[in-house]
Enzyme design. Structure first.
Site, PDB file in Angstrom:
ATOM      1  N   GLY A 255       5.007 -10.257   4.361  1.00  0.00           N
ATOM      2  CA  GLY A 255       5.602 -10.249   5.495  1.00  0.00           C
ATOM      3  C   GLY A 255       5.128 -10.836   6.952  1.00  0.00           C
ATOM      4  O   GLY A 255       3.811 -11.009   6.821  1.00  0.00           O
TER       5      GLY A 255
ATOM      6  N   SER B 296       4.140   1.138   8.101  1.00  0.00           N
ATOM      7  CA  SER B 296       3.569   2.630   7.530  1.00  0.00           C
ATOM      8  C   SER B 296       2.983   3.429   8.536  1.00  0.00           C
ATOM      9  O   SER B 296       3.174   4.459   8.529  1.00  0.00           O
ATOM     10  CB  SER B 296       2.909   2.366   6.277  1.00  0.00           C
ATOM     11  OG  SER B 296       3.675   1.536   5.388  1.00  0.00           O
ATOM     12  N   ARG B 297       2.380   2.674   9.525  1.00  0.00           N
ATOM     13  CA  ARG B 297       1.472   3.767  10.583  1.00  0.00           C
ATOM     14  C   ARG B 297       2.689   4.107  11.473  1.00  0.00           C
ATOM     15  O   ARG B 297       1.794   4.995  12.533  1.00  0.00           O
ATOM     16  CB  ARG B 297       0.376   2.823  10.944  1.00  0.00           C
ATOM     17  CG  ARG B 297      -0.647   2.409  10.105  1.00  0.00           C
ATOM     18  CD  ARG B 297      -1.891   1.690  10.733  1.00  0.00           C
ATOM     19  NE  ARG B 297      -2.853   1.772   9.687  1.00  0.00           N
ATOM     20  CZ  ARG B 297      -3.554   0.844   9.037  1.00  0.00           C
ATOM     21  NH1 ARG B 297      -2.759  -0.365   8.878  1.00  0.00           N
ATOM     22  NH2 ARG B 297      -4.475   0.951   8.288  1.00  0.00           N
TER      23      ARG B 297
ATOM     24  N   HIS C 235       9.187  -3.601   3.642  1.00  0.00           N
ATOM     25  CA  HIS C 235       8.817  -3.715   2.151  1.00  0.00           C
ATOM     26  C   HIS C 235      10.064  -3.789   1.383  1.00  0.00           C
ATOM     27  O   HIS C 235      10.046  -4.728   0.630  1.00  0.00           O
ATOM     28  CB  HIS C 235       8.311  -2.448   1.715  1.00  0.00           C
ATOM     29  CG  HIS C 235       6.845  -1.863   2.073  1.00  0.00           C
ATOM     30  ND1 HIS C 235       6.576  -0.939   2.954  1.00  0.00           N
ATOM     31  CD2 HIS C 235       5.637  -2.755   2.155  1.00  0.00           C
ATOM     32  CE1 HIS C 235       5.575  -0.788   3.396  1.00  0.00           C
ATOM     33  NE2 HIS C 235       4.820  -1.762   2.914  1.00  0.00           N
TER      34      HIS C 235
ATOM     35  N   MET D 266       8.670  -2.406  11.822  1.00  0.00           N
ATOM     36  CA  MET D 266       8.591  -1.309  10.824  1.00  0.00           C
ATOM     37  C   MET D 266       7.022  -1.496  10.340  1.00  0.00           C
ATOM     38  O   MET D 266       6.488  -2.614  10.206  1.00  0.00           O
ATOM     39  CB  MET D 266       9.322  -1.745   9.699  1.00  0.00           C
ATOM     40  CG  MET D 266      10.732  -1.686   9.959  1.00  0.00           C
ATOM     41  SD  MET D 266      11.515  -0.294   9.407  1.00  0.00           S
ATOM     42  CE  MET D 266      13.288  -0.466   9.816  1.00  0.00           C
TER      43      MET D 266
ATOM     44  N   MET E 291       0.722  -1.292   0.093  1.00  0.00           N
ATOM     45  CA  MET E 291       0.091  -0.193   0.036  1.00  0.00           C
ATOM     46  C   MET E 291       0.848   1.338  -0.096  1.00  0.00           C
ATOM     47  O   MET E 291       0.513   2.328   0.451  1.00  0.00           O
ATOM     48  CB  MET E 291      -0.904  -0.033   1.210  1.00  0.00           C
ATOM     49  CG  MET E 291      -1.754  -1.476   1.234  1.00  0.00           C
ATOM     50  SD  MET E 291      -3.418  -0.975   1.890  1.00  0.00           S
ATOM     51  CE  MET E 291      -3.078  -0.652   3.581  1.00  0.00           C
TER      52      MET E 291
ATOM     53  N   GLU F 151      11.813  -0.170   5.249  1.00  0.00           N
ATOM     54  CA  GLU F 151      12.851  -1.428   5.082  1.00  0.00           C
ATOM     55  C   GLU F 151      12.241  -2.735   5.147  1.00  0.00           C
ATOM     56  O   GLU F 151      12.465  -3.756   4.454  1.00  0.00           O
ATOM     57  CB  GLU F 151      13.741  -1.333   6.329  1.00  0.00           C
ATOM     58  CG  GLU F 151      14.737  -0.122   6.185  1.00  0.00           C
ATOM     59  CD  GLU F 151      15.573  -0.086   4.873  1.00  0.00           C
ATOM     60  OE1 GLU F 151      16.216  -1.333   4.532  1.00  0.00           O
ATOM     61  OE2 GLU F 151      16.024   0.895   4.442  1.00  0.00           O
TER      62      GLU F 151
ATOM     63  N   GLN G 121     -10.292  -2.615   2.295  1.00  0.00           N
ATOM     64  CA  GLN G 121      -9.813  -3.230   3.426  1.00  0.00           C
ATOM     65  C   GLN G 121      -9.961  -2.251   4.622  1.00  0.00           C
ATOM     66  O   GLN G 121      -9.309  -2.470   5.758  1.00  0.00           O
ATOM     67  CB  GLN G 121      -8.458  -3.823   3.477  1.00  0.00           C
ATOM     68  CG  GLN G 121      -7.485  -2.909   3.357  1.00  0.00           C
ATOM     69  CD  GLN G 121      -6.154  -3.781   2.906  1.00  0.00           C
ATOM     70  OE1 GLN G 121      -5.933  -4.319   1.666  1.00  0.00           O
ATOM     71  NE2 GLN G 121      -5.003  -3.604   3.678  1.00  0.00           N
TER      72      GLN G 121
HETATM   73  O1  PAF Z   1      -0.372  -5.536   3.779  1.00  0.00           O
HETATM   74  C1  PAF Z   1      -0.660  -4.869   2.903  1.00  0.00           C
HETATM   75  O2  PAF Z   1       0.121  -3.844   2.920  1.00  0.00           O
HETATM   76  C2  PAF Z   1      -2.032  -5.053   2.205  1.00  0.00           C
HETATM   77  O3  PAF Z   1      -2.764  -5.655   3.439  1.00  0.00           O
HETATM   78  C3  PAF Z   1      -1.922  -5.584   0.985  1.00  0.00           C
HETATM   79  C4  PAF Z   1      -1.480  -7.012   1.294  1.00  0.00           C
HETATM   80  C5  PAF Z   1      -0.824  -4.883   0.119  1.00  0.00           C
HETATM   81  C6  PAF Z   1      -3.469  -5.592   0.202  1.00  0.00           C
HETATM   82  O4  PAF Z   1      -3.798  -4.514   0.227  1.00  0.00           O
END
Ligand code: PAF
Length: 293
Positions: A145, A184-185, A34, A182, A27, A32, A58
């Site tokens: 992950g 993003s939030r 990702h 790690m 997203m 790091e 989601q």
């Molecule tokens: O883990 C995430 O970043 C999201 O849930 C995903 C797997 C990209 C689906 O939108």
């Protein structure tokens, strides 16, 4: 590196790749964690596709869809450095065209508990978008992950149940030097909250140590984790689970590979984290061994 926004162009780009394709669904607002998936996917495959899509399906209406952190320029720079071949950046209309009404809505205890209970509709949104990405990109392998441990297991179940022709490659949690997983939030956290958030990984470290020291009583482990989080200012627990590592069935006794899964609010920010608990002498699969901390 091609940056592609439409399903038709993505499908055409995929059709022109003869060899193995790796997909890293994200997203965006890459960190790091990702990048560890991206690097592994780059090594494993001839072609590397990374998707960036903040999936509205989601997020519940009360959640943070509008303020979810985004920085497309920086993400594209990082992915160019990682030698991604394609970055797929669809709009919501591309992923959910008018009239879209086919959802992947798995049933059963794996999806109903924990994140599924706290965030109704979350896995329906995740499974639908991931299944659609698999259909569009047709990857040979896709990378997820262990940080989102339940999501990883739900996606594995979806792939098995729907016989989707893709290998799911799990990757270990990547942590900040002080232990914070790690995410993003983490960008939402104030300096004080950032400090308090370390309580989550401290609770996990302590649980791992308890198991190494011979504790098998799952309630003792839950209670100790609860106490560590309760005594930290500004942290409120959503759930603490000690569960079978594969099925996520809650355990009374840690007599097999297990997960300690935590969800807690630090201020207004909801964070999740987990660790694998393996009693000494219990064998683990090579796949799980790669995820151990
Ligand atoms: O883990 C995430 O970043 C999201 O849930 C995903 C797997 C990209 C689906 O939108």
């Amino acid at each position: 590196m091609q940056v592609i926004a439409t399903v038709a162009e993505m499908a055409a780009a995929r059709a022109s790749v003869p060899g193995g394709v790796g997909l890293v669904p994200t997203m965006g607002f890459l960190h790091e964690g990702h990048l560890s998936l991206v690097e592994r996917a780059r090594r494993d495959n001839e072609a590397l596709v990374v998707s960036i899509f903040v999936n509205p399906a989601q997020f519940a209406p009360s959640e943070d869809l509008d303020r979810y952190p985004r920085d497309m320029d920086r993400d594209l720079e990082l992915l160019a450095r990682e030698r991604a071949d394609v970055v797929f950046v669809p709009t919501a209309e591309e992923m959910y065209p008018p009239g879209f009404d086919d959802w992947v809505d798995l049933q059963g205890p794996l999806v109903d508990r924990l994140e599924g209970a706290s965030r109704p509709g979350f896995f329906r949104g995740v499974c639908t978008v991931v299944a659609r990405l698999f259909r569009i990109v047709q990857p040979d392998r896709a990378y997820f992950g262990q940080k989102d441990a339940q999501q990883l297991r739900v996606i594995r179940q979806m792939v098995r149940d729907l016989a989707l022709p893709v290998e799911i490659v799990p990757m270990p949690i990547v942590r900040e030097p002080d232990g914070l997983a790690m995410s993003s939030r983490n960008a939402y956290l104030s300096p004080d909250q950032r400090e308090n958030a370390i309580a989550l990984s401290r609770a996990l470290d302590e649980a791992r140590q308890m198991v190494q020291d011979g504790v098998r009583d799952a309630d003792r482990i839950r209670s100790r984790a609860q106490a560590i989080l309760d005594e930290t200012e500004g942290v409120s627990v959503d759930y603490i689970s000690v569960a079978d590592e594969q099925t996520l069935h809650e355990l009374d006794v840690v007599d097999r590979p297990a997960l300690l899964l935590l969800a807690a609010r630090v201020g207004a920010t909801r964070l999740i984290d987990n660790t694998i608990l393996v009693p000494p002498g219990v064998a683990v699969s090579p796949l799980l061994a790669d995820l151990l901390e």
